[in-house]
Enzyme design. Structure first.
Site, short mmCIF file in Angstrom:
data_model
loop_
_atom_site.label_atom_id
_atom_site.label_comp_id
_atom_site.label_asym_id
_atom_site.label_seq_id
_atom_site.Cartn_x
_atom_site.Cartn_y
_atom_site.Cartn_z
CB ILE A 18 -0.95 -0.03 1.22
CG1 ILE A 18 -1.98 -1.17 1.04
CG2 ILE A 18 -1.65 1.31 1.41
CD1 ILE A 18 -2.79 -1.48 2.29
CB SER A 142 -6.49 -2.24 9.98
OG SER A 142 -7.15 -3.48 9.76
CE1 TYR A 155 -1.82 -4.75 11.43
CE2 TYR A 155 -4.12 -5.44 11.45
CZ TYR A 155 -3.06 -4.82 10.82
OH TYR A 155 -3.24 -4.28 9.56
CE LYS A 159 -2.86 -1.28 11.41
NZ LYS A 159 -2.06 -0.33 10.62
N1 LIG Z 1 -2.66 -6.01 3.70
C1 LIG Z 1 -3.79 -5.97 4.37
O1 LIG Z 1 -4.63 -6.85 4.30
C2 LIG Z 1 -4.07 -4.77 5.26
C3 LIG Z 1 -5.35 -4.65 5.81
C4 LIG Z 1 -5.63 -3.58 6.63
C5 LIG Z 1 -4.66 -2.65 6.89
N2 LIG Z 1 -3.42 -2.79 6.35
C6 LIG Z 1 -2.42 -1.79 6.68
O2 LIG Z 1 -1.82 -1.27 5.53
C7 LIG Z 1 -0.50 -0.82 5.86
C8 LIG Z 1 0.48 -1.34 4.82
O3 LIG Z 1 0.42 -2.75 4.81
P1 LIG Z 1 0.74 -3.61 3.51
O4 LIG Z 1 -0.31 -4.61 3.41
O5 LIG Z 1 1.05 -2.73 2.37
O6 LIG Z 1 2.08 -4.37 3.99
P2 LIG Z 1 3.41 -4.80 3.23
O7 LIG Z 1 3.16 -5.00 1.79
O8 LIG Z 1 3.99 -5.89 4.02
O9 LIG Z 1 4.34 -3.49 3.35
C9 LIG Z 1 4.69 -3.02 4.62
C10 LIG Z 1 5.69 -1.90 4.48
O10 LIG Z 1 6.01 -1.44 5.80
C11 LIG Z 1 7.41 -1.57 6.02
N3 LIG Z 1 7.68 -1.89 7.41
C12 LIG Z 1 7.25 -2.98 8.10
N4 LIG Z 1 7.78 -2.94 9.35
C13 LIG Z 1 8.53 -1.82 9.43
C14 LIG Z 1 9.32 -1.25 10.44
N5 LIG Z 1 9.48 -1.83 11.64
N6 LIG Z 1 9.97 -0.09 10.18
C15 LIG Z 1 9.85 0.50 8.97
N7 LIG Z 1 9.11 0.02 7.98
C16 LIG Z 1 8.45 -1.15 8.21
C17 LIG Z 1 7.84 -2.67 5.05
O11 LIG Z 1 9.20 -2.58 4.70
P3 LIG Z 1 10.39 -3.32 5.52
O12 LIG Z 1 9.89 -4.69 5.89
O13 LIG Z 1 11.52 -3.31 4.55
O14 LIG Z 1 10.66 -2.45 6.70
C18 LIG Z 1 6.99 -2.36 3.85
O15 LIG Z 1 7.55 -1.32 3.08
C19 LIG Z 1 -0.24 -1.30 7.27
O16 LIG Z 1 -0.49 -0.26 8.19
C20 LIG Z 1 -1.28 -2.39 7.47
O17 LIG Z 1 -1.62 -2.57 8.82
C21 LIG Z 1 -3.10 -3.83 5.52
#
Ligand SMILES: NC(=O)c1ccc[n+]([C@@H]2O[C@H](COP(=O)([O-])OP(=O)(O)OC[C@H]3O[C@@H](n4cnc5c(N)ncnc54)[C@H](OP(=O)(O)O)[C@@H]3O)[C@@H](O)[C@H]2O)c1
Length: 264
Positions: A18, A142, A155, A159
């Site tokens: 995202i 979320s 988690y 949120k």
């Molecule tokens: N995917 C879903 O189903 C979903 C649903 C509801 C909400 N969300 C929310 O959407 C947001 C993005 O999630 P996503 O699904 O896009 O996840 P993703 O594809 O796994 O990407 C997560 C990003 O955050 C970075 N990150 C993770 N831990 C970190 C840390 N400790 N310090 C700095 N950067 C960090 C990761 O890079 P590095 O690992 O290299 O640090 C990556 O760039 C999150 O807030 C998540 O809770 C996602």
């Protein structure tokens, strides 16, 4: 000229999923980027795509679990020109576990990455943002913050805290001209989801079709909501939790994770 030409956008978790989609959308609309996450390689790729669009893009490797690193990220952003739109997107989602079995260290890390880092950034950047017309903050939260999250309690609680924080910050920063809003996705097809779900096609398909609007939600589905919240058309929108879940939270059909995953 895009609708964010001349603006500077800070995105955490910008390396993939995202955060990447939102960062590149802002770049397409003319903004310069400050990109943070831990993996430099992924950030470099995003920065390269932004530069190919003619934008500036700073890569700032940052572990959001490390308070001093988060402060250094904010300092870098201020020293290099400040921030018009802050997108706090990165999050930590622990391995599924009942809350009673969850180590306190994991609980604290979840809150530090998901909530604490966002607040550290806001505290550091808000004064500068008040001097910038249209400045605003988007927190990627979320729908897990809207109700109980069995086996994902840290988690979900983090949120819920973000949802509360967004509304409070909107009240406190609104008089100074800074808007604060959240996007609340449902399940989105990103690495976070594929890491969370076991290698099980039936379960994967179950989540893909769980919401009234069928098919997996993609990271790109968060782009238009983010551009709307950040843009001038939303100048009266603050303290808003914008749910983007294909209608999942409008139903009673929620089991995340389903018993099968928990039993495994
Ligand atoms: N995917 C879903 O189903 C979903 C649903 C509801 C909400 N969300 C929310 O959407 C947001 C993005 O999630 P996503 O699904 O896009 O996840 P993703 O594809 O796994 O990407 C997560 C990003 O955050 C970075 N990150 C993770 N831990 C970190 C840390 N400790 N310090 C700095 N950067 C960090 C990761 O890079 P590095 O690992 O290299 O640090 C990556 O760039 C999150 O807030 C998540 O809770 C996602």
């Amino acid at each position: 000229m895009g609708s964010f030409s001349g603006k500077r956008i800070l995105v955490t978790g910008a390396g993939r999923g995202i955060g990447r989609a939102i960062a590149l959308a802002f770049a397409t609309e003319g903004a310069d980027l400050i990109l943070a996450a831990r993996s430099t390689g992924e950030l470099d790729e995003v920065a390269g795509e932004a530069r190919a669009l003619g934008r500036k893009a700073d890569v700032v490797p940052t572990d959001l679990a490390d308070r001093s690193a988060v402060e250094a990220l904010a300092a870098h952003a201020l020293e290099t020109g400040g921030v018009d739109v802050m997108v706090s997107n990165a999050a930590f989602s622990p391995t599924p576990s009942p809350l009673l079995d969850l180590p306190m260290e994991t609980w604290l890390k979840t809150f530090q990455v998901n909530v604490g880092a966002a607040l550290i950034l806001v505290k550091a950047l808000a004064a500068d943002m008040t001097a910038r017309p249209g400045a605003n903050i988007i927190i990627v939260s979320s729908i897990r913050g809207l109700g109980g999250t069995p086996f994902g309690g840290a988690y979900g609680s983090s949120k819920a805290a973000l949802n509360q924080m967004v509304k409070t910050l909107a009240c406190e920063l609104g008089p100074q001209g800074v808007r604060v809003n959240a996007i609340l996705p449902g399940p989105v097809l990103t690495q976070m989801t594929t890491d969370y779900l076991p290698d099980d096609k039936a379960l994967f398909d179950y989540y893909g079709d769980i919401a009234p609007i069928k098919g997996w939600t993609k990271a790109e589905d968060m782009v238009a909501p983010a551009l709307f919240l950040a843009g001038s058309g939303a100048r009266k929108v603050t303290g808003h939790l914008l749910i983007v879940d294909g209608g999942l939270s409008a139903t009673n059909q929620d089991a995340f994770p389903p018993p099968k995953l928990v039993a495994g």
